[in-house]
Design a protein around this motif. Structure first.
Motif, PDB file in Angstrom:
ATOM      1  N   VAL A   1      -7.059  -0.325 -20.546  1.00  0.00           N
ATOM      2  CA  VAL A   1      -8.160   0.636 -20.566  1.00  0.00           C
ATOM      3  C   VAL A   1      -8.173   1.446 -19.273  1.00  0.00           C
ATOM      4  O   VAL A   1      -8.304   2.678 -19.300  1.00  0.00           O
ATOM      5  N   ARG A   2      -8.025   0.766 -18.136  1.00  0.00           N
ATOM      6  CA  ARG A   2      -8.046   1.474 -16.848  1.00  0.00           C
ATOM      7  C   ARG A   2      -6.837   2.383 -16.709  1.00  0.00           C
ATOM      8  O   ARG A   2      -6.909   3.450 -16.119  1.00  0.00           O
ATOM      9  N   ARG A   3      -5.718   1.959 -17.259  1.00  0.00           N
ATOM     10  CA  ARG A   3      -4.469   2.697 -17.099  1.00  0.00           C
ATOM     11  C   ARG A   3      -4.393   3.933 -17.983  1.00  0.00           C
ATOM     12  O   ARG A   3      -3.682   4.889 -17.694  1.00  0.00           O
ATOM     13  N   ALA A   4      -5.156   3.916 -19.087  1.00  0.00           N
ATOM     14  CA  ALA A   4      -5.054   4.983 -20.085  1.00  0.00           C
ATOM     15  C   ALA A   4      -5.288   6.362 -19.488  1.00  0.00           C
ATOM     16  O   ALA A   4      -4.683   7.346 -19.928  1.00  0.00           O
ATOM     17  N   ALA A   5      -6.158   6.440 -18.490  1.00  0.00           N
ATOM     18  CA  ALA A   5      -6.490   7.733 -17.894  1.00  0.00           C
ATOM     19  C   ALA A   5      -5.297   8.381 -17.190  1.00  0.00           C
ATOM     20  O   ALA A   5      -5.281   9.587 -16.974  1.00  0.00           O
TER      21      ALA A   5
ATOM     22  N   LEU B   1       1.793  -1.096  -9.958  1.00  0.00           N
ATOM     23  CA  LEU B   1       0.514  -1.669 -10.363  1.00  0.00           C
ATOM     24  C   LEU B   1       0.669  -2.481 -11.650  1.00  0.00           C
ATOM     25  O   LEU B   1      -0.003  -3.496 -11.838  1.00  0.00           O
ATOM     26  N   ASP B   2       1.577  -2.045 -12.525  1.00  0.00           N
ATOM     27  CA  ASP B   2       1.901  -2.866 -13.694  1.00  0.00           C
ATOM     28  C   ASP B   2       2.409  -4.231 -13.249  1.00  0.00           C
ATOM     29  O   ASP B   2       2.027  -5.269 -13.811  1.00  0.00           O
ATOM     30  N   ASP B   3       3.268  -4.233 -12.240  1.00  0.00           N
ATOM     31  CA  ASP B   3       3.818  -5.495 -11.734  1.00  0.00           C
ATOM     32  C   ASP B   3       2.720  -6.373 -11.137  1.00  0.00           C
ATOM     33  O   ASP B   3       2.732  -7.600 -11.298  1.00  0.00           O
ATOM     34  N   VAL B   4       1.780  -5.743 -10.430  1.00  0.00           N
ATOM     35  CA  VAL B   4       0.660  -6.495  -9.859  1.00  0.00           C
ATOM     36  C   VAL B   4      -0.141  -7.161 -10.981  1.00  0.00           C
ATOM     37  O   VAL B   4      -0.491  -8.345 -10.905  1.00  0.00           O
ATOM     38  N   VAL B   5      -0.418  -6.406 -12.038  1.00  0.00           N
ATOM     39  CA  VAL B   5      -1.199  -6.943 -13.161  1.00  0.00           C
ATOM     40  C   VAL B   5      -0.447  -8.066 -13.868  1.00  0.00           C
ATOM     41  O   VAL B   5      -1.027  -9.102 -14.206  1.00  0.00           O
TER      42      VAL B   5
ATOM     43  N   ALA C   1       0.827  -1.210   0.000  1.00  0.00           N
ATOM     44  CA  ALA C   1       0.000   0.000   0.000  1.00  0.00           C
ATOM     45  C   ALA C   1       0.858   1.255   0.000  1.00  0.00           C
ATOM     46  O   ALA C   1       0.575   2.215  -0.735  1.00  0.00           O
ATOM     47  N   ALA C   2       1.911   1.265   0.813  1.00  0.00           N
ATOM     48  CA  ALA C   2       2.788   2.432   0.878  1.00  0.00           C
ATOM     49  C   ALA C   2       3.533   2.631  -0.427  1.00  0.00           C
ATOM     50  O   ALA C   2       3.750   3.762  -0.870  1.00  0.00           O
ATOM     51  N   THR C   3       3.927   1.535  -1.068  1.00  0.00           N
ATOM     52  CA  THR C   3       4.654   1.624  -2.336  1.00  0.00           C
ATOM     53  C   THR C   3       3.754   2.156  -3.444  1.00  0.00           C
ATOM     54  O   THR C   3       4.163   3.002  -4.252  1.00  0.00           O
ATOM     55  N   ILE C   4       2.517   1.680  -3.489  1.00  0.00           N
ATOM     56  CA  ILE C   4       1.561   2.168  -4.486  1.00  0.00           C
ATOM     57  C   ILE C   4       1.325   3.664  -4.299  1.00  0.00           C
ATOM     58  O   ILE C   4       1.244   4.428  -5.267  1.00  0.00           O
ATOM     59  N   ALA C   5       1.238   4.093  -3.039  1.00  0.00           N
ATOM     60  CA  ALA C   5       0.933   5.493  -2.747  1.00  0.00           C
ATOM     61  C   ALA C   5       2.001   6.449  -3.265  1.00  0.00           C
ATOM     62  O   ALA C   5       1.693   7.585  -3.626  1.00  0.00           O
ATOM     63  N   VAL C   6       3.259   6.006  -3.301  1.00  0.00           N
ATOM     64  CA  VAL C   6       4.344   6.908  -3.726  1.00  0.00           C
ATOM     65  C   VAL C   6       4.767   6.683  -5.174  1.00  0.00           C
ATOM     66  O   VAL C   6       5.648   7.375  -5.676  1.00  0.00           O
TER      67      VAL C   6
END
Length: 255
Positions: free
Chosen positions: A242-246, A113-117, A101-106
């Motif tokens: 699609v979600r990432r495009a924004a 998130l790419d790595d998570v996907v 969570a802390a890593t995503i936040a910064v």
């Protein structure tokens, strides 16, 4: 306890709205954030016990419990003669809820998130491959029902998302791979409320998403392992793009 004079490494008081019930966990969470943010860089010593006690208004026992939690998360290492030292990022447990969570936040680049996907795509594709071999009539029927129900829920993104997760979970359960399923469920539970991961919701996105689900269902129903794996790979990739495009950031995930 004597007063600790502030230094460059002395932590500032936390911004707790009220004193937490579990002080050790709250202190660990605060320190995780500060370490991930780079306020205590890798290779540097964690502030000593007296400084932490003074800054956070807690006892040595609480500090020691919190430091033990940091050790379990791979963020610090106790070294003889050097005290407690912040470890390199490669040692951090990225499956830990607080660390992730802390890593995503910064992470402004969305790389984590790419790595998570990518991790989810790899594991779920493999599980779909196995599920297509093992699926019995009951599993196939459960998938069909979920796909048909999602067709009826494209105007209700919240309800649709619940059925979406249920569909993927049926595929994972059918594969019988409990470890891979646990990893995916853990990752998903930690990012599901992250706006940058979930993206915007709209009817056309739900429609496109369920077309992907239907392809997965059809390949599993046909007992086509390679087809099922490819359908999951494409579905997860396309949905994330699609979600990432924004975000407007360069896409780093491979199609």
């Amino acid at each position: 306890m004597g007063t600790v004079r502030p230094t460059a490494s002395t932590p500032q008081p936390p911004t707790w709205v009220q004193r937490p019930a579990n002080l050790a966990h709250a202190l660990a969470a605060e320190l995780v954030e500060r370490i991930v943010q780079g306020r205590h860089p890798s290779g540097s010593p964690l502030p000593p016990e007296p400084a932490l006690c003074e800054a956070f208004g807690v006892s040595r026992t609480v500090v020691r419990e919190a430091v033990k939690m940091l050790q379990e998360k791979g963020l610090v290492q106790v070294r003889q003669g050097a005290g407690t030292v912040i470890t390199a990022q490669t040692s951090w447990n990225m499956l830990d809820e607080l660390v992730l969570a802390a890593t995503i936040a910064v992470d402004d680049t969305l790389a984590i998130l790419d790595d998570v996907v990518v991790t989810r795509r790899l594991l779920e594709s493999d599980m779909a491959h196995v599920a297509a071999k093992l699926a019995d009539a009951d599993a196939v029927e459960r998938l069909r029902v979920l796909v048909d129900q999602m067709d009826e829920l494209v105007d209700d993104p919240v309800a649709y998302a619940d059925y979406d997760r249920a569909f993927h979970d049926v595929v994972m359960q059918t594969s019988g791979n409990r470890i891979a399923r646990a990893v995916v469920r853990s990752l998903e539970s930690q990012v599901i409320n992250t706006a940058r991961y979930t993206g915007r919701t709209a009817r056309e996105l739900c429609v496109a998403s369920n077309q992907g689900h239907r392809r997965i269902y059809e390949r599993i129903a046909a007992h086509d392992p390679a087809g099922a794996a490819d359908a999951v790979f494409r579905h997860i990739t396309e949905a994330w793009l699609v979600r990432r495009a924004a975000s407007g950031d360069p896409v780093r995930i491979q199609r």
